[in-house]
Write a protein that holds these residues in place. Structure first.
Motif, PDB file in Angstrom:
ATOM      1  N   PRO A   1       0.661  -0.828   0.464  1.00  0.00           N
ATOM      2  CA  PRO A   1       0.176  -0.215  -0.185  1.00  0.00           C
ATOM      3  C   PRO A   1       0.730   1.549   0.120  1.00  0.00           C
ATOM      4  CG  PRO A   1       0.663  -1.247   2.432  1.00  0.00           C
ATOM      5  CD  PRO A   1       0.254  -2.005   0.975  1.00  0.00           C
ATOM      6  N   ASP A   2       0.107   2.546  -0.680  1.00  0.00           N
ATOM      7  CA  ASP A   2       0.548   3.993  -0.807  1.00  0.00           C
ATOM      8  C   ASP A   2       1.830   3.661  -0.992  1.00  0.00           C
ATOM      9  OD1 ASP A   2       0.056   5.950  -0.490  1.00  0.00           O
ATOM     10  OD2 ASP A   2       1.025   5.995   1.935  1.00  0.00           O
ATOM     11  N   PRO A   3       2.706   3.228  -2.107  1.00  0.00           N
ATOM     12  CA  PRO A   3       3.911   3.471  -2.661  1.00  0.00           C
ATOM     13  C   PRO A   3       3.786   5.058  -3.172  1.00  0.00           C
ATOM     14  CG  PRO A   3       2.391   2.814  -4.072  1.00  0.00           C
ATOM     15  CD  PRO A   3       1.648   2.852  -3.335  1.00  0.00           C
ATOM     16  N   ARG A   4       5.404   5.532  -2.937  1.00  0.00           N
ATOM     17  CA  ARG A   4       4.862   7.240  -3.604  1.00  0.00           C
ATOM     18  C   ARG A   4       7.473   7.535  -4.109  1.00  0.00           C
ATOM     19  NH1 ARG A   4       2.215  10.565  -0.803  1.00  0.00           N
ATOM     20  NH2 ARG A   4       0.406   9.338  -0.187  1.00  0.00           N
ATOM     21  N   PRO A   5       7.031   7.520  -5.164  1.00  0.00           N
ATOM     22  CA  PRO A   5       8.886   7.763  -5.297  1.00  0.00           C
ATOM     23  C   PRO A   5       9.751   8.333  -3.987  1.00  0.00           C
ATOM     24  CG  PRO A   5       7.523   8.839  -6.786  1.00  0.00           C
ATOM     25  CD  PRO A   5       6.365   8.700  -5.385  1.00  0.00           C
ATOM     26  N   ALA A   6      11.153   7.903  -3.836  1.00  0.00           N
ATOM     27  CA  ALA A   6      11.261   8.685  -2.464  1.00  0.00           C
ATOM     28  C   ALA A   6      12.726   8.341  -2.708  1.00  0.00           C
ATOM     29  CB  ALA A   6      11.759   7.868  -1.260  1.00  0.00           C
ATOM     30  N   ARG A   7      14.071   9.035  -2.107  1.00  0.00           N
ATOM     31  CA  ARG A   7      15.401   8.661  -2.770  1.00  0.00           C
ATOM     32  C   ARG A   7      16.481   8.283  -1.101  1.00  0.00           C
ATOM     33  NH1 ARG A   7      16.869  11.181  -7.033  1.00  0.00           N
ATOM     34  NH2 ARG A   7      19.128  11.795  -6.551  1.00  0.00           N
ATOM     35  N   LEU A   8      16.844   8.025  -1.172  1.00  0.00           N
ATOM     36  CA  LEU A   8      18.021   7.004  -0.347  1.00  0.00           C
ATOM     37  C   LEU A   8      19.346   8.232  -0.140  1.00  0.00           C
ATOM     38  CD1 LEU A   8      18.149   5.700   1.988  1.00  0.00           C
ATOM     39  CD2 LEU A   8      18.207   2.865   0.890  1.00  0.00           C
ATOM     40  N   LYS A   9      19.315   8.626   0.737  1.00  0.00           N
ATOM     41  CA  LYS A   9      21.114   9.252   0.532  1.00  0.00           C
ATOM     42  C   LYS A   9      21.948   8.114   1.363  1.00  0.00           C
ATOM     43  CE  LYS A   9      23.249  13.328   0.693  1.00  0.00           C
ATOM     44  NZ  LYS A   9      23.049  14.991   1.171  1.00  0.00           N
ATOM     45  N   GLY A  10      22.979   8.511   0.653  1.00  0.00           N
ATOM     46  CA  GLY A  10      24.233   8.004   1.530  1.00  0.00           C
ATOM     47  C   GLY A  10      24.425   5.365   1.133  1.00  0.00           C
TER      48      GLY A  10
ATOM     49  N   GLU B   1      23.597   8.501  -4.457  1.00  0.00           N
ATOM     50  CA  GLU B   1      22.112   8.806  -3.409  1.00  0.00           C
ATOM     51  C   GLU B   1      21.210   8.097  -4.801  1.00  0.00           C
ATOM     52  OE1 GLU B   1      19.781  12.650  -1.590  1.00  0.00           O
ATOM     53  OE2 GLU B   1      20.486  12.538  -3.784  1.00  0.00           O
ATOM     54  N   ILE B   2      20.215   6.974  -4.213  1.00  0.00           N
ATOM     55  CA  ILE B   2      19.443   6.499  -4.724  1.00  0.00           C
ATOM     56  C   ILE B   2      18.052   6.868  -4.898  1.00  0.00           C
ATOM     57  CG2 ILE B   2      21.435   4.483  -5.127  1.00  0.00           C
ATOM     58  CD1 ILE B   2      19.134   3.074  -3.143  1.00  0.00           C
ATOM     59  N   GLU B   3      17.665   6.799  -6.247  1.00  0.00           N
ATOM     60  CA  GLU B   3      15.669   6.747  -5.853  1.00  0.00           C
ATOM     61  C   GLU B   3      15.447   4.895  -5.924  1.00  0.00           C
ATOM     62  OE1 GLU B   3      14.921  10.127  -9.490  1.00  0.00           O
ATOM     63  OE2 GLU B   3      15.946   8.038 -10.078  1.00  0.00           O
TER      64      GLU B   3
ATOM     65  N   GLN C   1      16.073   8.663   8.308  1.00  0.00           N
ATOM     66  CA  GLN C   1      16.669  10.463   8.576  1.00  0.00           C
ATOM     67  C   GLN C   1      17.738  10.715   7.153  1.00  0.00           C
ATOM     68  OE1 GLN C   1      15.677  12.846  10.436  1.00  0.00           O
ATOM     69  NE2 GLN C   1      14.450  10.721  11.632  1.00  0.00           N
ATOM     70  N   SER C   2      17.196   9.409   6.227  1.00  0.00           N
ATOM     71  CA  SER C   2      18.017   8.726   5.330  1.00  0.00           C
ATOM     72  C   SER C   2      17.082   9.132   3.826  1.00  0.00           C
ATOM     73  CB  SER C   2      19.068   8.028   4.745  1.00  0.00           C
ATOM     74  OG  SER C   2      20.028   7.951   5.708  1.00  0.00           O
ATOM     75  N   ILE C   3      16.223   9.251   4.024  1.00  0.00           N
ATOM     76  CA  ILE C   3      15.052   8.841   2.721  1.00  0.00           C
ATOM     77  C   ILE C   3      14.332  11.015   2.749  1.00  0.00           C
ATOM     78  CG2 ILE C   3      13.644   8.133   2.087  1.00  0.00           C
ATOM     79  CD1 ILE C   3      14.213   5.488   3.057  1.00  0.00           C
ATOM     80  N   SER C   4      14.996  10.712   1.381  1.00  0.00           N
ATOM     81  CA  SER C   4      13.798  12.333   1.192  1.00  0.00           C
ATOM     82  C   SER C   4      11.785  11.695   0.550  1.00  0.00           C
ATOM     83  CB  SER C   4      13.927  13.532  -0.084  1.00  0.00           C
ATOM     84  OG  SER C   4      14.582  12.738  -0.265  1.00  0.00           O
TER      85      SER C   4
END
Length: 189
Positions: free
Chosen positions: A21-30, A55-57, A85-88
């Protein structure tokens, strides 16, 4: 209490492979992605590896029924690593986000005996094309290590359990990008 989510960076980006449920694009830094193998599986698969300069999408999705134990069982070859804390991401409420990664001391480079599966690559790239477009799929290739490994062409009889049918343009994209990086495609493992 924070809402539990996880960050997917491989096949979970392809929304046709799951119903989380509720998939959303995000970015993981580090972190970066890497093709690796363990003694737990006969073929190589993706894992996330720490990399301060990368950083990966990917996609975040809600942990079904808030049940980390069930998700941990599905992702049994990986450790769950806190990554909030690493994810936007676009969510406005409080969340707890984890990423699944194989512990560094439990994986090795792919080999002829542990190749990458083309059907797996197809699924992942299809997901990136649909979620992030061609530029996002190109970033997937750029932020993933291990492309020097042999790739088993299993398209005729896919071994990847969540394989998907690609559109001709998606297949052309995958083949073009693998050609650009001089990937080594093999017919048997």
């Amino acid at each position: 209490m924070a809402d539990p989510y996880f960050f997917g960076y491989g096949s979970l980006v392809n929304l046709s492979t799951h119903d989380f449920p509720d998939p959303r694009p995000a970015r993981l830094k580090g972190w970066r992605r890497a093709w690796r193998h363990t003694d737990l599986r006969p073929v190589a698969f993706l894992t996330a590896v720490p990399d301060a300069g990368s950083e990966i999408e990917g996609m975040i999705a809600h942990v079904p029924k808030n049940d980390w134990a069930a998700l941990d069982e599905r992702e049994w070859a990986y450790d769950r690593v806190p990554a909030t804390q690493s994810i936007s991401h676009p969510l406005k409420h409080e969340v707890e986000i984890a990423v699944y990664a194989v512990p560094h001391d439990k994986h090795n480079a792919p080999s002829n005996h542990h190749p990458l599966l083309l059907s797996y690559i197809d699924v992942v790239v299809q997901g990136y094309l649909r979620a992030f477009g061609e530029k996002g799929a190109d970033r997937f290739f750029e932020t993933t290590d291990g492309w020097d490994a042999p790739i088993l062409n299993d398209r005729a009889e896919p071994r990847y359990p969540r394989h998907q049918q690609l559109k001709p343009t998606e297949t052309e994209f995958v083949d073009d990008r693998l050609n650009r990086i001089a990937a080594r495609i093999v017919q048997t493992a």
